[in-house]
Design a protein around this motif. Structure first.
Motif, PDB file in Angstrom:
ATOM      1  N   HIS A 146       0.799  -1.225   0.000  1.00  0.00           N
ATOM      2  CA  HIS A 146       0.000   0.000   0.000  1.00  0.00           C
ATOM      3  C   HIS A 146       0.835   1.279   0.000  1.00  0.00           C
ATOM      4  CE1 HIS A 146      -3.710  -2.270   1.793  1.00  0.00           C
ATOM      5  NE2 HIS A 146      -3.321  -2.736   0.631  1.00  0.00           N
ATOM      6  N   GLU A 147       2.148   1.159  -0.123  1.00  0.00           N
ATOM      7  CA  GLU A 147       2.995   2.352  -0.062  1.00  0.00           C
ATOM      8  C   GLU A 147       2.668   3.351  -1.165  1.00  0.00           C
ATOM      9  OE1 GLU A 147       7.038   1.044   0.019  1.00  0.00           O
ATOM     10  OE2 GLU A 147       6.900   0.296   2.087  1.00  0.00           O
ATOM     11  N   TRP A 148       2.274   2.868  -2.341  1.00  0.00           N
ATOM     12  CA  TRP A 148       1.977   3.780  -3.453  1.00  0.00           C
ATOM     13  C   TRP A 148       0.777   4.681  -3.147  1.00  0.00           C
ATOM     14  CZ3 TRP A 148      -2.704   3.565  -6.127  1.00  0.00           C
ATOM     15  CH2 TRP A 148      -3.493   2.440  -5.903  1.00  0.00           C
ATOM     16  N   TYR A 149      -0.069   4.258  -2.211  1.00  0.00           N
ATOM     17  CA  TYR A 149      -1.218   5.080  -1.816  1.00  0.00           C
ATOM     18  C   TYR A 149      -0.783   6.372  -1.122  1.00  0.00           C
ATOM     19  CZ  TYR A 149      -5.219   1.868  -2.528  1.00  0.00           C
ATOM     20  OH  TYR A 149      -6.221   1.097  -3.054  1.00  0.00           O
ATOM     21  N   ASP A 197      -4.340  -3.973  -8.534  1.00  0.00           N
ATOM     22  CA  ASP A 197      -3.280  -2.975  -8.452  1.00  0.00           C
ATOM     23  C   ASP A 197      -2.007  -3.743  -8.108  1.00  0.00           C
ATOM     24  OD1 ASP A 197      -5.144  -0.868  -8.850  1.00  0.00           O
ATOM     25  OD2 ASP A 197      -5.643  -0.902  -6.726  1.00  0.00           O
ATOM     26  N   VAL A 198      -1.210  -4.058  -9.120  1.00  0.00           N
ATOM     27  CA  VAL A 198      -0.070  -4.963  -8.959  1.00  0.00           C
ATOM     28  C   VAL A 198       1.170  -4.175  -8.551  1.00  0.00           C
ATOM     29  CG1 VAL A 198       1.338  -6.743 -10.044  1.00  0.00           C
ATOM     30  CG2 VAL A 198      -1.061  -6.464 -10.734  1.00  0.00           C
ATOM     31  N   VAL A 199       1.725  -4.560  -7.403  1.00  0.00           N
ATOM     32  CA  VAL A 199       2.910  -3.898  -6.852  1.00  0.00           C
ATOM     33  C   VAL A 199       4.130  -4.797  -7.092  1.00  0.00           C
ATOM     34  CG1 VAL A 199       3.989  -3.108  -4.703  1.00  0.00           C
ATOM     35  CG2 VAL A 199       1.579  -2.617  -5.153  1.00  0.00           C
ATOM     36  N   PRO A 200       5.265  -4.241  -7.514  1.00  0.00           N
ATOM     37  CA  PRO A 200       6.438  -5.048  -7.831  1.00  0.00           C
ATOM     38  C   PRO A 200       7.139  -5.582  -6.591  1.00  0.00           C
ATOM     39  CG  PRO A 200       6.940  -2.728  -8.159  1.00  0.00           C
ATOM     40  CD  PRO A 200       5.480  -2.808  -7.857  1.00  0.00           C
ATOM     41  N   ASP A 241       3.210   4.946 -10.207  1.00  0.00           N
ATOM     42  CA  ASP A 241       4.517   4.896  -9.558  1.00  0.00           C
ATOM     43  C   ASP A 241       4.524   3.737  -8.579  1.00  0.00           C
ATOM     44  OD1 ASP A 241       6.956   5.343  -8.441  1.00  0.00           O
ATOM     45  OD2 ASP A 241       6.453   7.262  -7.523  1.00  0.00           O
ATOM     46  N   ARG A 242       5.273   2.690  -8.906  1.00  0.00           N
ATOM     47  CA  ARG A 242       5.374   1.471  -8.087  1.00  0.00           C
ATOM     48  C   ARG A 242       4.067   0.694  -8.035  1.00  0.00           C
ATOM     49  NH1 ARG A 242       9.866  -0.726  -7.702  1.00  0.00           N
ATOM     50  NH2 ARG A 242       9.320  -1.732  -5.729  1.00  0.00           N
TER      51      ARG A 242
END
Length: 203
Positions: free
Chosen positions: A27-30, A160-163, A192-193
């Motif tokens: 959830h960091e991209w949030y 929402d795919v996070v790397p 972003d990410r």
């Protein structure tokens, strides 16, 4: 007419949290961007324990705003409800929440909030559609989401795919059995990410 969308942030290998319900960097991209999702809103969101305000990249903000503005009802499982205490009666999107649970709403819990507790996924989706009033129904991924998907009640899958690779944990589709075909993605947006994907379910 609204649709039923199964949605969550997910790792590259298909997990929405680790075995201890820790979402790690998912959830960091949030929170790491410069564009508020809801313009002019200071409502806090504590799903991941960060206790910060939503600020994402410009590409993500446009996509998430459109999705959230279309949601009338969220459907969640009791496990997630207990983890986040039902967002204290203030869901991040929509006006109503349906919780799939064999246990009733906790006595005295936010009586003003439009939260409905039902013990069957089909009944839960029917109620969610009724409450949504023509807007979309968002189904949180995980075990309950997988049951709803497996029952053929989901129209689209949004990821929402996070790397990041988790290796193990709580699966996006829960413990669903068998193969289920989706159409080619009709939404592909790089933030972003995070990579935003949406697929229609093949009927």
């Amino acid at each position: 007419m609204g649709i039923v969308i199964m949605h969550s942030v997910v790792s590259v290998d298909g997990f929405i949290a680790d075995e201890n319900d820790d979402v790690g960097p998912l959830h960091e991209w949030y929170f790491n961007g410069d564009t508020p999702i809801t313009e002019g809103s200071d409502q806090p969101y504590d799903h991941s324990g960060v206790g910060s305000r939503f600020k994402v990249s410009r590409a993500s903000a446009g996509y998430v705003r459109r999705m959230w503005n279309g949601i009338g009802t969220i459907v969640m499982g009791r496990h997630l409800f207990d983890l986040v205490n039902g967002w204290e009666g203030h869901p991040p999107a929509g006006d109503h929440v349906v919780v799939v649970s064999h246990r009733p709403k906790p006595e005295g819990w936010h009586p003003e909030a439009s939260y409905h507790f039902l013990d069957d996924v089909t009944t839960a989706i029917d109620k969610a559609k009724e409450l949504a009033g023509g807007r979309d129904v968002a189904v949180d991924a995980g075990n309950v989401g997988g049951q709803i998907f497996g029952a053929g009640l989901v129209d689209e899958v949004a990821m929402d795919v996070v790397p990041v690779v988790f290796g193990s944990g709580k699966r996006y589709f829960g413990s669903i059995d068998g193969q289920h075909l989706l159409e080619d993605p009709h939404v592909v947006i790089q933030g972003d990410r995070v990579l935003h994907l949406r697929f229609k379910v093949r009927r």
